[in-house]
Scaffold this motif. Structure first.
Motif, mmCIF file in Angstrom:
data_model
loop_
_atom_site.group_PDB
_atom_site.id
_atom_site.type_symbol
_atom_site.label_atom_id
_atom_site.label_comp_id
_atom_site.label_asym_id
_atom_site.label_seq_id
_atom_site.Cartn_x
_atom_site.Cartn_y
_atom_site.Cartn_z
ATOM 1 N N ASP A 1 44.880 10.132 55.697
ATOM 2 C CA ASP A 1 45.452 10.365 57.317
ATOM 3 C C ASP A 1 44.504 9.850 57.850
ATOM 4 O O ASP A 1 43.250 9.384 57.603
ATOM 5 N N GLU B 1 57.177 5.187 51.869
ATOM 6 C CA GLU B 1 58.990 6.423 52.917
ATOM 7 C C GLU B 1 57.890 7.486 53.615
ATOM 8 O O GLU B 1 56.908 7.760 53.154
ATOM 9 N N PRO B 2 58.136 8.035 55.339
ATOM 10 C CA PRO B 2 57.818 9.096 55.283
ATOM 11 C C PRO B 2 57.771 10.269 54.307
ATOM 12 O O PRO B 2 56.232 10.997 54.751
ATOM 13 N N SER B 3 58.486 10.813 54.174
ATOM 14 C CA SER B 3 58.337 11.686 52.680
ATOM 15 C C SER B 3 57.340 11.611 52.097
ATOM 16 O O SER B 3 56.913 12.629 51.270
ATOM 17 N N MET C 1 48.915 8.080 56.774
ATOM 18 C CA MET C 1 50.348 8.638 56.704
ATOM 19 C C MET C 1 50.667 8.247 57.894
ATOM 20 O O MET C 1 49.666 7.361 59.277
ATOM 21 N N SER C 2 52.039 7.777 57.820
ATOM 22 C CA SER C 2 53.086 7.562 59.325
ATOM 23 C C SER C 2 54.218 7.741 58.818
ATOM 24 O O SER C 2 54.644 8.674 58.389
ATOM 25 N N ASP C 3 55.029 7.967 60.234
ATOM 26 C CA ASP C 3 56.119 8.839 60.531
ATOM 27 C C ASP C 3 57.767 7.311 59.906
ATOM 28 O O ASP C 3 58.238 7.772 59.925
ATOM 29 N N ASP C 4 56.869 6.432 59.969
ATOM 30 C CA ASP C 4 57.989 4.874 59.582
ATOM 31 C C ASP C 4 56.741 4.824 58.511
ATOM 32 O O ASP C 4 56.364 4.724 57.869
ATOM 33 N N SER D 1 50.566 18.962 51.902
ATOM 34 C CA SER D 1 49.798 18.871 53.094
ATOM 35 C C SER D 1 48.162 19.639 53.891
ATOM 36 O O SER D 1 47.831 19.794 55.242
ATOM 37 N N TYR E 1 53.862 12.631 50.428
ATOM 38 C CA TYR E 1 53.069 12.852 51.093
ATOM 39 C C TYR E 1 51.154 12.857 50.796
ATOM 40 O O TYR E 1 51.430 11.948 50.456
ATOM 41 N N ASP F 1 56.923 21.167 57.844
ATOM 42 C CA ASP F 1 58.367 22.302 58.420
ATOM 43 C C ASP F 1 58.669 23.593 58.402
ATOM 44 O O ASP F 1 59.605 23.240 57.459
#
Length: 820
Positions: A572, A540-542, A490-493, A687, A544, A773
């Motif tokens: 993760d 991509e970050p989207s 998992m990564s935000d980038d 998540s 899950y 979120d």
């Protein structure tokens, strides 16, 4: 023989008085004693005279008196005469040192003298040799003047005198041969003149004397020298005869057709006697000859097969010599001084005698030779996937005995994969299987076959050839991924993992490859790069966390492609080092969870069984017969019992219970599989990190959906005398209502998951969970759409649309407060 000098100091009467008051010393020169004096004893050695006006007494002390050697000398107290009482030995002591004293009547010392008595040497020791026997071995080919050995003697008499001076002399030699004379030097070194001949004398015994030069008497001693003469090669060997057939069959090795006999006058079993043979004119190196260690014969052997067609006879030349080089010596003249005149010959000298040799004939007998292929290793080229029956190559063989082609039978000797066959008469080779270049039997694109040609001789002989088939490549294999299970963190980038492909085909039918993603991957997955042997799958970050299936198309340079579904796990990596570690840990945890779930299932089945046994049996209701061609066995229906609440504790509501009671065994399996996918989808999209206990809740939910599905046809109280006559009716019934059951099951799962979320606040030891979120609610996922439960009106309407028979079946275990 008495010699002495007396030194004294004359003085007046005053001096005499002073003399009596103090000591005066005199030194007397040496006396001489001859060693080994024959006596008689005692005899007078000498006398000490001291002129005094008063009386004195004499004493003698030291070596020979009261020191070793004791008892040799004595002195008369009144006259001063010295006596010798026994003989002395010069070799033990060359001088005696003593003290002479003269005392007055009051015992005071008047005179004190130092006396040295010399022992005179006589020639009483002969020269003595270090050894009583000297023994050596010499070679017969040693030349005259060669040093043989040195004898050593010594004399104990006084050095530098005639008594200790001696010389060496050879007193006797045995046997005394005319061609050999031994000489000894002053130093004791012994050599010889002439020639050593082992045949004349294999051993010499020499008596050597050492004699001194004493004036009165000359003494001597002797020692013995033994010289062994080793036999040299002074006789050339000669071949005296031969035995054996002198015949050998072609193709035969290790056979001995001939034995040669040798005569030699040298000592048997010595290097001078042992023969060494050499084979000449042996083109091709077919023969060797060995020496028999006992008889000294030469044994001829065949070490390389002979061919009758190359010649029916072999003419060889065989020579013989000894292990030691040849040597001879003859005396031609003797000189009075110096070395003699001799003639020596060695085998390396010009004009030396040549080794004896003979010629032998070996006859080669003809035998049936195996066929010989015209080409021992033949090569052919075949394209893979060629049809069966394709001609590959042709082989031919000839008969070496006639050098012509004959009627042979051709056979396949070794065909690893069974691809080819050979015509037994023509030698044509064709395929019987489709060649495959990717076969494990193809090495470096070459498939090897062994072929045989068998003649009809007596006995039949077989020739062998090798066929190497070069298999050319076709584009008959699609590219494949090396791994179908991938892992990404998992990564935000955007983050990538590698997709590596391979192709069993070679260039130009292999890589580099073109990669293409299939399906709806926009905003989720992309490739960078998408060309080469390895492509980068970018997440991509989207996307899950959880498992995903990504379709990929891999094409080679010719356009051949394969489509594969890759299993990609997103996890993760902040908790564990990588996804693989986490997967392994989860696998171990799942093994324990499976055991717990299995035990829970057994307990649940037991409770269900007890519930059925304890159910009320007040009344049986006969089921109506279904019309319109659908036939069911008539059966009494048991009314609800008092213990139906046991099942209600597992179910969540009466409407859910009715719908679940209507499912068949096939439907329960489908629902169980769906529930697993639904749980996984729910956790992945939201998540949620579910620990082991929450996982057990989800498992229990799925198990409840399966275990509480009620089947009236398997109840314990069912009357087996009334059965459905057509099970197809039940199948049709299930298919008609399957869509209603699916909606009901989704509602059940939604309610159970909602209850599970409400329990999280009570689980203080649980891990933290990540949710979507705030602000993302407008983007509903598939799970959220599925989880929307129908309202009560829709649910009741669905129940009313069911077949009447379903209502009757569902009412079996309906709670009392709902039945009315």
């Amino acid at each position: 023989m008495l010699c002495f000098f007396l030194l004294c100091c004359l003085s007046s009467a005053t001096c005499s008085e002073a003399l009596s008051r103090q000591r005066r010393s005199w030194i007397i020169d040496s006396f001489t004693i001859e060693e080994e004096h024959p006596g008689p004893f005692p005899y007078v050695l000498g006398k000490v005279n001291i002129e005094r006006d008063y009386r004195v007494y004499f004493d003698l002390y030291g070596e020979g008196v009261d020191e070793e050697p004791r008892g040799v000398l004595s002195i008369h107290k009144d006259s001063g005469t010295i006596y010798v009482h026994k003989a002395v030995d010069y070799e033990e002591r060359t001088m005696l040192k003593l003290q002479f004293e003269a005392r007055t009547t009051d015992l005071s010392i008047d005179t004190k003298l130092g006396v040295e008595i010399t022992i005179q040497d006589i020639n009483d020791n002969p020269p003595h040799f270090q050894k009583d026997l000297y023994e050596i071995s010499v070679k017969e080919e040693d030349v005259q003047g060669s040093h043989l050995l040195t004898v050593v003697a010594s004399d104990r008499d006084q050095k530098g005198t005639a008594n200790s001076t001696f010389h060496y002399e050879i007193k006797a030699v045995s046997p005394n041969t005319p061609d050999t004379e031994f000489v000894i030097e002053k130093t004791g070194a012994i050599s010889f003149k002439g020639c050593l001949d082992h045949d004349a004398a294999d051993m010499f015994t020499i008596l050597v004397e050492a004699k001194d030069h004493g004036e009165v008497v000359k003494l001597s001693s002797s020692t013995t020298v033994v010289i062994h003469v080793q036999d040299g090669n002074n006789h050339l060997p000669s071949i005296s005869g031969q035995t054996g057939s002198g015949k050998v069959k072609e193709g035969e090795i290790g056979f001995s057709p001939l034995r040669l006999h040798v005569t030699d006058k040298d000592t048997p079993h010595t290097p001078a006697w042992r023969a060494r043979f050499t084979v000449h004119a042996d083109e091709g190196g077919h023969f060797i000859i060995e020496t028999d260690p006992d008889s000294n014969d030469g044994i001829l052997k065949v070490v390389k097969a002979l061919d009758f067609e190359e010649g029916a006879q072999r003419e060889l030349s065989i020579s013989v010599e000894n292990e030691l080089p040849y040597f001879s010596c003859q005396v031609k003249g003797k000189r009075s001084s110096g070395l003699w005149i001799v003639d020596t010959i060695r085998d390396s000298d010009p004009g030396a005698a040549q080794p004896h040799s003979v010629k032998v004939i070996i006859n080669v007998e003809d035998t049936n030779d195996p066929p010989v292929f015209s080409v021992a290793v033949k090569e052919a080229t075949v394209e893979e996937n060629t049809p069966i029956g394709t001609w590959v190559e042709k082989v031919t063989a000839v008969d070496p005995d006639s050098s012509q082609a004959r009627d042979f039978v051709y056979k396949v000797g070794n065909d690893p994969a069974g691809w080819v066959t050979v015509d037994p008469h023509t030698g044509d080779i064709t395929t019987v299987k489709t060649p495959d270049r990717e076969s494990s039997h193809v090495v470096n694109d070459v498939y090897t076959v062994l072929l045989h040609a068998v003649d009809k001789g007596e006995p039949p002989m077989t020739g062998t050839a090798t066929l190497q088939i070069h298999v050319t490549d076709q584009n008959d294999n699609t590219p494949q991924p090396v791994e179908t299970y991938l892992y990404v963190c998992m990564s935000d980038d955007p983050i990538a993992t590698n997709i590596t492909a391979f192709d069993l085909d070679e260039n130009p039918f292999g890589g580099p490859f073109t990669f293409e993603l299939l399906g709806d991957v926009r905003g989720k997955w992309k490739l960078n790069p998408s060309y080469g042997y390895t492509a980068g799958l970018v997440k991509e970050p989207s996307v899950y966390a959880g498992p995903h299936t990504v379709g990929v198309k891999i094409s080679d340079t010719q356009g051949e492609f394969g489509v594969y579904n890759l299993s990609v796990t997103v996890c993760d990596c902040s908790v564990t080092g990588n996804c693989r570690t986490r997967r392994h840990s989860a696998t171990r945890a799942a093994s324990g969870a499976i055991g717990i779930v299995f035990a829970s299932l057994v307990l649940l089945l037991f409770l269900l069984l007890m519930a059925v046994v304890c159910s009320c049996k007040n009344e049986f209701i006969t089921l109506e017969t279904i019309s319109s061609g659908q036939t069911l066995l008539e059966s009494n229906t048991e009314k609800p019992g008092t213990d139906c609440q046991v099942l209600d504790s597992v179910l969540t509501g009466s409407s859910e219970k009715k719908r679940r009671d209507s499912t068949t065994v096939h439907d329960r399996m489908q629902h169980t599989e769906f529930s697993k996918e639904l749980r996984q989808s729910f956790r992945s999209r939201h998540s949620i990190k579910v620990d082991d206990r929450r996982e057990n809740h989800l498992n229990l939910l799925a198990d409840n959906c399966k275990q509480t599905t009620w089947n009236p046809f398997t109840a314990n109280d069912y009357d087996h005398t009334h059965q459905y006559k057509d099970m197809g009716t039940l199948t049709s019934f299930n298919q008609t209502n399957s869509h209603v059951l699916d909606d009901t099951l989704r509602t059940l799962l939604h309610r159970k998951l909602s209850a599970l979320q409400e329990m999280e606040d009570e689980m203080l030891d649980d891990e933290l969970h990540m949710y979507a979120d705030e602000g993302e609610s407008h983007n509903l996922s598939e799970l959220e759409a599925i989880a929307i439960a129908p309202d009560d009106t829709t649910f009741l309407k669905a129940l009313q649309e069911l077949d009447p028979k379903f209502n009757q079946l569902a009412s079996i275990c309906k709670p009392p407060h709902i039945q009315n």
